[in-house]
Structure formats: structure tokens, C-alpha cells
Scaffold this motif. Structure first.
Motif, PDB file in Angstrom:
ATOM      1  N   ALA A   2       0.831  -1.201   0.000  1.00  0.00           N
ATOM      2  CA  ALA A   2       0.000   0.000   0.000  1.00  0.00           C
ATOM      3  C   ALA A   2       0.865   1.250   0.000  1.00  0.00           C
ATOM      4  O   ALA A   2       0.602   2.215  -0.731  1.00  0.00           O
ATOM      5  CB  ALA A   2      -0.928   0.003   1.212  1.00  0.00           C
ATOM      6  N   GLY A   3       1.915   1.230   0.825  1.00  0.00           N
ATOM      7  CA  GLY A   3       2.807   2.387   0.885  1.00  0.00           C
ATOM      8  C   GLY A   3       3.442   2.678  -0.458  1.00  0.00           C
ATOM      9  O   GLY A   3       3.548   3.836  -0.878  1.00  0.00           O
ATOM     10  N   LEU A   4       3.856   1.625  -1.166  1.00  0.00           N
ATOM     11  CA  LEU A   4       4.491   1.826  -2.470  1.00  0.00           C
ATOM     12  C   LEU A   4       3.483   2.318  -3.502  1.00  0.00           C
ATOM     13  O   LEU A   4       3.759   3.218  -4.291  1.00  0.00           O
ATOM     14  CB  LEU A   4       5.134   0.525  -2.947  1.00  0.00           C
ATOM     15  CG  LEU A   4       6.442   0.155  -2.261  1.00  0.00           C
ATOM     16  CD1 LEU A   4       6.867  -1.266  -2.616  1.00  0.00           C
ATOM     17  CD2 LEU A   4       7.553   1.141  -2.637  1.00  0.00           C
ATOM     18  N   LEU A   5       2.309   1.700  -3.504  1.00  0.00           N
ATOM     19  CA  LEU A   5       1.307   2.075  -4.502  1.00  0.00           C
ATOM     20  C   LEU A   5       0.787   3.485  -4.279  1.00  0.00           C
ATOM     21  O   LEU A   5       0.481   4.193  -5.237  1.00  0.00           O
ATOM     22  CB  LEU A   5       0.132   1.095  -4.458  1.00  0.00           C
ATOM     23  CG  LEU A   5       0.358  -0.225  -5.183  1.00  0.00           C
ATOM     24  CD1 LEU A   5      -0.820  -1.150  -4.945  1.00  0.00           C
ATOM     25  CD2 LEU A   5       0.556   0.017  -6.675  1.00  0.00           C
ATOM     26  N   LEU A   6       0.659   3.869  -3.035  1.00  0.00           N
ATOM     27  CA  LEU A   6       0.039   5.163  -2.744  1.00  0.00           C
ATOM     28  C   LEU A   6       1.060   6.278  -2.630  1.00  0.00           C
ATOM     29  O   LEU A   6       0.745   7.355  -2.144  1.00  0.00           O
ATOM     30  CB  LEU A   6      -0.776   5.067  -1.439  1.00  0.00           C
ATOM     31  CG  LEU A   6      -2.011   4.191  -1.540  1.00  0.00           C
ATOM     32  CD1 LEU A   6      -2.730   4.104  -0.214  1.00  0.00           C
ATOM     33  CD2 LEU A   6      -2.963   4.720  -2.610  1.00  0.00           C
ATOM     34  N   ARG A   7       2.274   6.021  -3.099  1.00  0.00           N
ATOM     35  CA  ARG A   7       3.268   7.098  -3.102  1.00  0.00           C
ATOM     36  C   ARG A   7       2.764   8.249  -3.930  1.00  0.00           C
ATOM     37  O   ARG A   7       2.170   8.059  -4.976  1.00  0.00           O
ATOM     38  CB  ARG A   7       4.571   6.577  -3.710  1.00  0.00           C
ATOM     39  CG  ARG A   7       5.447   5.948  -2.713  1.00  0.00           C
ATOM     40  CD  ARG A   7       6.732   5.547  -3.363  1.00  0.00           C
ATOM     41  NE  ARG A   7       7.731   5.376  -2.335  1.00  0.00           N
ATOM     42  CZ  ARG A   7       8.919   4.884  -2.542  1.00  0.00           C
ATOM     43  NH1 ARG A   7       9.274   4.509  -3.743  1.00  0.00           N
ATOM     44  NH2 ARG A   7       9.777   4.771  -1.562  1.00  0.00           N
ATOM     45  N   PRO A   8       3.008   9.466  -3.531  1.00  0.00           N
ATOM     46  CA  PRO A   8       2.454  10.633  -4.219  1.00  0.00           C
ATOM     47  C   PRO A   8       2.757  10.697  -5.712  1.00  0.00           C
ATOM     48  O   PRO A   8       2.009  11.275  -6.465  1.00  0.00           O
ATOM     49  CB  PRO A   8       3.096  11.814  -3.502  1.00  0.00           C
ATOM     50  CG  PRO A   8       3.435  11.304  -2.167  1.00  0.00           C
ATOM     51  CD  PRO A   8       3.744   9.855  -2.323  1.00  0.00           C
ATOM     52  N   ASP A   9       3.852  10.083  -6.179  1.00  0.00           N
ATOM     53  CA  ASP A   9       4.158  10.262  -7.591  1.00  0.00           C
ATOM     54  C   ASP A   9       3.769   9.059  -8.439  1.00  0.00           C
ATOM     55  O   ASP A   9       4.181   8.946  -9.566  1.00  0.00           O
ATOM     56  CB  ASP A   9       5.654  10.541  -7.779  1.00  0.00           C
ATOM     57  CG  ASP A   9       6.483   9.479  -7.090  1.00  0.00           C
ATOM     58  OD1 ASP A   9       5.906   8.668  -6.357  1.00  0.00           O
ATOM     59  OD2 ASP A   9       7.704   9.470  -7.266  1.00  0.00           O
ATOM     60  N   THR A  10       2.972   8.118  -7.896  1.00  0.00           N
ATOM     61  CA  THR A  10       2.543   6.986  -8.709  1.00  0.00           C
ATOM     62  C   THR A  10       1.133   7.221  -9.219  1.00  0.00           C
ATOM     63  O   THR A  10       0.372   7.964  -8.624  1.00  0.00           O
ATOM     64  CB  THR A  10       2.556   5.684  -7.899  1.00  0.00           C
ATOM     65  OG1 THR A  10       1.635   5.821  -6.818  1.00  0.00           O
ATOM     66  CG2 THR A  10       3.930   5.407  -7.360  1.00  0.00           C
ATOM     67  N   PRO A  11       0.737   6.592 -10.324  1.00  0.00           N
ATOM     68  CA  PRO A  11      -0.601   6.848 -10.896  1.00  0.00           C
ATOM     69  C   PRO A  11      -1.709   6.586  -9.882  1.00  0.00           C
ATOM     70  O   PRO A  11      -2.665   7.333  -9.816  1.00  0.00           O
ATOM     71  CB  PRO A  11      -0.694   5.862 -12.064  1.00  0.00           C
ATOM     72  CG  PRO A  11       0.709   5.596 -12.435  1.00  0.00           C
ATOM     73  CD  PRO A  11       1.532   5.721 -11.194  1.00  0.00           C
TER      74      PRO A  11
END
Lengths: 352, 389
Positions: A35-44
Motif C-alpha cells: 500500500a505504501g508503495l502504490l500510494l506514493r504521491p508520484d505513482t498513478p
């Protein structure tokens, strides 16, 4: 030493004894990381989750934030690009040499450059002779010995073979620059990294023009985001510009300026008897060069080349470049004397 | 000089310095630090800046292993015993130092943002140095137990507090892109690091049940900790929290914790020695004359905050007097985490980095030298050192 485990042994009382607890905990950990990786501010995926934050009303607050963000980005770029930027230290006698296309003889032994290949750097060397030994300092502080193996005199650049055991990090492929882009020139200085933020004013085939004065950064590499190499600050016929590596290490189109064949360098200075307008003067003369042989001295005011009057530096350079390979007639003023000197260019002298 | 030669020199210098330190009744770690200063760039420059850069990896590895060891403190049983009391004491000494230092920095004229950052950095107690002193003297007792638990909690609290303060400052100064980015950053660096550590700890424990020989156990322990630290760096998590979490997870599994920890202990000595010599070599001794009023105030107020905060909190608990009177003196060491936080400040708030760096680095020199000496003294006075050296 007291080991906390010693006082509380017994597998059955351990918090994570149960397999089920461990599986749940492990699964939860994986979910948190994903979740942390996916919801990083610069990811789609993050874009959908971010709400629009109302933009500040005041223009100066917006521009201050943008400027701060931009400066931080350039600082990051410069830091990441540091391993590719070099400083070359010339030996003392070599550094004192003049060069034709520079208006004043360089006085600093420290020059800027960039890693060109695994054991080569490209740097501003002026007219220092081939095989001159130099010291190369990388952005990370490592220092190597090197020697100049090739020169592009029109650019003021030279290729230096570096005596490095391990290959040097070569900068990534050139970044395409567009007008308005912010880029950064950086290189190790004597007291730390020199960083010059620049804005791209125009992009041509062979050069990127930037909006700041860059003469004093001759040889310094310029990076865009990435950091990717935009080019290196080098001399063109009409001044300094950011040249892509391919252009910087190629011979310029057209004939080389003849002034370099004459063994003199030119500059400008205000002339009191010309009503404050600038005059072209000879700023330096190479010992044993054609101009010295002809009797030209530093300080002579040049006012005619062959039949052409000279009133500005650009005109003088053009006139000297356009001249034939045979002897060139210079008319100079030295104090109260008017002198006519015939200079035979080095190339013409060399032809049989 | 080449890196292999420098590492060899560091280890032998550490050995000699440790012996000399013991002779003059100083903690070994003080000897390591001082020899590091001597052979480092500040003095004889035998170990150059270039060497220090190249050996940065060694320092990070050692710190990861140290924090793993400290993380094994987080065992549920120990916490049932010490738990709430230790949390109260940690909060008191950490925030005591934070508030006193922050207020004093404001008084000496520092901007509010700088004062806030300095306050947070002042909360930190060096885990490595203090642990080394405890191990060297093989101290046992209530004071030692409390200090160990405090170390683990203190470092976690500092990292979380720094994350919150940095996020708030970034937002206030306009250097954070959005509120979401700030919150995500904070959660990622804390909860994410915890998750990574827990995951690695569980995997480590599962594998450890299939490993029997001591050498394999050592390889497994070291490999797992390095993997965690490396993965944390790659994912932009906190290697410190992740390493702590690995230790904490291991401590609470039913698997063979003792062999894993013992396996690491065998590899510890040279790594720790090298770590402290490098730490000493990196100490910016040249900054000491620049410590200035702010630096002196920082040193004084941090010491008062920690000692007084711990004393006040312990008074309200049932701890024995040898703990009450001496706990604060064991908490004064300050080093790698403070330096790490300063580097983060330099990256995130470059315009504030100057004053923060100057004060913290010069204070670290003082605390790194005095801290272990005071800790040793406190442990000896409390009667927790088997042979009072």
C-alpha cells in the motif's frame, strides 16, 4: 550482560508463538508495504487518492514555493551529477599561457570539466600543450593524474586521459532541453562544489543558449533532471554556449579563426580619445609566435587589418579570420606611434 | 591508502586503544573514539576523507547490527515487567531535553524552525555507545535493564518525533509539495519501516529453525540484518526502525532467538571496533572551537533535560534508588543518530542546515567523549559491574 530473553524463556509464552499470528502479521506487513508503495504521491494510483489542495491565493506565496521547489530540485540534480563533474588542475607554467580566442589570459590553474569516457575527461584546457600532465579531481573528491591527449582549440577544450584503476562513472545520455527548462551547471571547485542554476533561453542544432552569463564556467558540464547531461559550456565563434558533447568534441564548421594562427589575443578597452567608445587592443602575444616575430606587443591598439578598419572586437576577429593564408598587414597604435606590422600566420609559414 | 589497508589499520589501532583505555579505567569505546580522532583527518590524517567515504558501508552495517541487538529488548515479557514505567521515563527524559533545548535555542536567538529541529535532535541517546559500555563491563541489574529498554524506546521515539516535526516544518516552510505527501512520508518511514522489519524478522525466524550450525546461524543473522538495512535504503524507509523491528520480532518468536543473537555477537567485536574508530575519525574536531554560545547552551540544557527528566519520572515509580539517582547519567551519549538526523536536515532544509549542523556536531564531540565515561561511572556506582574496575 542481562539478556531479556533469559528471564522469560518458554516457547509457549512468546507473543508470536502461534503460526496463525505469524501468518497474519506477515500478511499485514506485506499489505502495508504494498500500500505504501502504490500510494506514493508520484505513482498513478496516488493521483486518484490525492484531493486537490486549494492553491494559495497570494502570487508571491505560490512563486516562493515554486522557486523553493525548483531550487531544491536543482540542488538534488547537482548532487546526483557530482560524480560526473571534474576539476582539472594545470601545472603552473602551463596555466599562465595565453590563448587566442580568450579576451584575457586565464590566471587560474583550476579548470572545469566532465567525464567523457571510462578513463577520459573533457575539460577547459585553453592552449595548454599536448601531453601536459594535469591533476583531475572528481566531484566525490577522488583525485587522479592525467595528461592532455587531444585538443579542440576552437572550443577551448581538451581530452585528458586519466590514470584511474577503476573506470569512472560516465554521465547518462544527453537530455533534450527546451526553452524555459531549468538546468544546472556544476563542478568541483577548490572549496567545494560550484553550482550555477541556469535557464534555457533557446535551443539550436549545435548549442543550447542559457539566460545567464557563463563565461567564467568554461568547461563546466550542464545537467538536466535525472541527472542527464545537457552539454558542456564551451566557446563558439559568437561566445560561450552549452554545447552537446558531440558538438563540443567536433571541429567547428568553416575555417578556423585565423587569429589563433597569429599568436595573439585581443580584447577591448575604453579609449579616451575615441570619446569613450571601445577600442580593440592586443591583450597578449605568444612568445615565439607569428605576431611576436612581427613585432606586435601587448597593449597595441589595433585599428586596421589589411584594408579593413577595425572598430569592434567582433569585426577584428572576422577580419583576421577572413584573411588569406599569406601575410596579414596590421596597423596598430603604440603610444604616439603608428606602426604597420606584417604578420605571417603559422600555417602559411608551415606550408612548403 | 587503499581501503583494505585502512580497515586493517583501524582494527589494530582499535585493539591497542582499547587496551590503553582499560589501563586508565576508561571505557573501550572512548579509546576507540579517541584513536579514531587521532588517525582521522582531524589529526594525523592516516585515515583520509576518501577512506571514510568508502568505509561508510561498514558504519551502516555495524549500526544496523547494533540496532538489531537493541531491538531484541522489545520482548513482551520484559515489557510486562518494565513496560509502562520505562515508557514514562523515556518520554520524560526525551521531551525534557527537547523542550529545554528548544526553549534555550529560542532565547539565544535561533529561528523557531532551527530551535525545533535542535530540540528533536537533543532527544536522542546514542544506542551504540551506551550498549558498548554495558557489554564491555558485563553489567547486570535493574539500572542496566532500564537503560537497555530506554535505548530502544528512545530511538524509536526520536525517529517518529523527527518525522512529525520535519513534516510539519516542510509544510510550514512550503517545501513539501502537498499535505498528502507529508503524511505519506511520515507514515511510510515509520509504519513502513516497522512492516519491513517485522516481515524480515518472521522470515529470519522461520529459516532459523532449519539451521543448526553456529556458523550458519551467524551467516543467517548477518545476512538478514543487512538485507533489511539494504531494502530499507532502497525503499526510502528508515533502516534504523527496520533493524530495531527485526530484533523486536525475533525476540518475540518462539524460535531460537538465542543462537541468532549469539551468532551476531561473534561477528560484533571487529565491526563495533571499526564502527567506533570511524565515528571518531568523522568527528569534526575542527568545529569544536566554533561551538559558541548556542552550542554550549545545547550541551548544558540537553544534559540537564535528560538527567532531570529521568530523575523526575523515576521518582514517581518504584524503582530502586541506584536507578533513580543514576539513570540520567547513562543517557548522555549522543552520536550516530544525531548525526544522521543532521544529515537529513541538510537534505530537507538546506537553508537551516548551517546552524543545526554547527551546534549538533560540536555537541556530539563533547557527548561522545564524556557520555561513555559518565555511563561507566554510573553503572559502577550502582554496583552493577561484576568487578568494579
Amino acid at each position: 550482560m542481562t539478556d531479556p530473553r533469559e528471564s522469560d524463556n518458554g516457547a509457549s509464552t512468546a507473543l508470536l508463538a502461534s503460526i496463525r499470528v505469524r501468518v497474519w502479521l506477515g500478511g499485514a506487513a506485506v499489505l502495508v508495504l504494498a500500500a505504501g508503495l502504490l500510494l506514493r504521491p508520484d505513482t498513478p494510483a496516488a493521483t486518484a487518492a490525492i484531493e486537490e489542495t486549494p492553491a494559495p491565493i497570494l502570487q508571491d506565496v505560490v512563486s516562493r514555493r515554486e522557486a523553493q521547489t525548483l531550487v531544491r530540485q536543482l540542488q538534488v540534480t547537482a548532487r546526483e551529477a557530482a560524480p560526473f563533474a571534474v576539476r582539472v588542475t594545470l601545472p603552473e607554467p602551463a596555466a599562465a599561457r595565453w590563448s587566442d580566442w580568450e579576451e584575457a589570459p586565464p590566471v587560474s590553474r583550476e579548470r572545469y570539466g566532465v567525464v567523457l569516457a571510462e578513463r577520459e575527461v573533457l575539460a577547459h584546457v585553453g592552449d595548454v600543450e599536448l601531453e601536459t600532465p594535469v591533476s583531475v579531481t572528481l566531484g566525490d573528491g577522488r583525485r587522479f593524474a592525467g595528461r592532455i591527449v587531444e585538443r579542440w582549440r576552437e572550443r577551448g577544450l581538451g581530452r585528458i586521459a586519466v590514470d584511474a584503476a577503476a573506470p569512472l562513472a560516465v554521465p547518462p545520455a544527453a537530455a533534450a532541453a527546451a526553452p524555459g527548462d531549468a538546468v544546472v551547471a556544476t563542478a568541483p571547485g577548490v572549496d567545494g562544489m560550484v553550482i550555477a542554476p541556469l535557464f534555457v533561453a533557446a535551443v539550436g542544432e549545435e548549442a543550447v543558449l542559457v539566460s545567464s552569463a557563463i563565461d567564467r564556467f568554461h568547461g563546466m558540464p550542464v545537467f538536466g533532471g535525472g541527472p542527464a547531461l545537457v552539454g558542456v559550456i564551451a566557446m563558439r565563434d559568437d561566445g560561450m554556449a552549452v554545447l552537446p558533447l558531440a558538438a563540443a568534441t567536433a571541429a567547428p564548421p568553416g575555417p578556423a579563426p585565423a587569429s589563433r594562427r597569429l599568436g595573439l589575443s585581443l580584447g577591448t578597452m575604453p579609449s579616451p580619445d575615441a570619446g569613450g567608445a571601445s577600442r580593440v587592443i592586443v591583450t597578449a602575444v605568444a612568445p615565439d609566435g607569428p605576431a611576436a616575430d612581427a613585432g606586435v606587443r601587448a597593449g597595441d591598439v589595433l585599428f586596421q587589418v589589411d584594408e579593413t578598419d577595425v572598430e569592434a572586437l567582433a569585426g577584428a576577429v572576422t577580419a583576421l579570420s577572413a584573411g588569406p593564408e599569406a601575410a596579414i598587414r596590421l596597423r596598430v597604435r603604440r603610444g604616439r606611434q603608428l606602426l604597420t606590422l606584417r604578420v605571417t600566420p603559422a600555417d602559411a609559414a608551415a606550408t612548403p | 591508502m587503499n581501503q583494505i589497508l585502512s580497515v586493517g589499520l583501524i582494527l589494530l589501532a582499535a585493539l591497542a586503544a582499547g587496551h590503553i583505555a582499560q589501563r586508565v579505567r576508561l571505557p573501550e569505546v572512548t579509546g576507540y573514539l579517541l584513536i579514531g580522532v587521532l588517525i582521522g583527518p582531524a589529526a594525523f590524517d592516516v585515515i583520509t576523507f576518501e577512506n571514510l567515504e568508502a568505509l561508510q558501508l561498514l558504519s551502516e552495517v555495524a549500526l544496523g547490527l547494533i540496532l538489531f541487538s537493541i531491538g531484541t529488548i522489545f520482548e513482551a515479557g520484559t515489557f510486562r515487567r518494565l513496560g509502562r514505567r520505562v515508557m514514562v521515563i523515556t518520554a520524560a527524559e526525551a521531551f525534557g531535553a527537547c523542550l529545554l533545548v528548544g526553549a534555550t535555542m529560542l532565547l539565544v536567538g535561533m529561528p523557531a524552525a532551527v530551535a525545533a529541529l535542535l530540540g528533536v535532535v537533543a532527544m536522542e541517546t546514542a544506542p551504540a555507545t551506551t550498549l558498548m559500555v554495558i557489554r564491555e563491563y558485563d553489567s547486570r541489574g535493574p539500572l542496566t535493564d532500564t537503560v537497555l529498554a530506554l535505548l530502544a524506546l528512545n530511538n524509536t521515539l526520536v525517529l517518529v518525533t523527527f518525522g512529525v516535526v520535519a513534516a510539519a516544518l516542510a509544510f510550514a516552510l512550503g517545501t513539501a509539495p502537498t499535505a498528502y505527501a507529508s503524511v505519506h512520508g511520515l507514515l511510510w518511514s515509520t509504519v513502513g519501516s516497522l512492516a519491513l522489519g517485522v516481515l524480515t524478522g518472521l522470515l529470519l525466524d522461520t529459516w532459523a529453525t532449519r539451521v543448526e550450525s553456529p556458523s550458519e546461524t551467524m551467516t543467517l543473522s548477518i545476512g538478514a540484518v543487512l538485507l533489511t538495512v539494504g531494502a530499507a535504503r532502497g525503499l526510502e524507509l528508515s533502516p534504523l526502525i527496520a533493524a530495531l523491528a527485526v530484533g523486536g520480532t525475533i525476540a518475540n518468536t518462539s524460535g531460537p532467538t538465542e543462537p541468532l543473537v549469539a551468532g551476531l555477537r561473534r561477528a560484533d567485536p571487529p565491526l563495533y571496533a571499526a564502527f567506533f574508530v570511524l565515528a571518531g575519525a568523522e568527528l569534526p574536531i575542527a568545529m569544536l572551537p566554533q561551538i559558541g554560545l548556542a552550542g554550549l547552551a545545547y550541551v548544558a540544557m540537553r544534559s540537564v533535560g535528560k538527567v532531570a527528566g529521568a530523575w523526575l519520572a523515576v521518582r514517581r515509580t518504584q524503582m530502586p534508588p541506584e536507578v533513580r539517582q543514576r539513570l540520567g547519567w547513562c543517557l548522555l551519549s549522543s552520536s550516530s543518530l544525531a548525526i544522521g538526523l543532521t544529515i537529513q536536515v541538510r537534505d530537507q532544509f538546506p537553508e537551516l542546515a548551517g546552524p543545526v549542523t554547527a551546534v549538533v556536531l560540536s555537541a556530539v564531540i563533547v557527548f561522545e567523549i564524556l557520555g561513555p565515561i559518565l555511563a561507566r561511572h554510573a553503572l559502577v556506582e550502582a554496583g552493577e559491574v561484576p568487578e568494579a574496575a
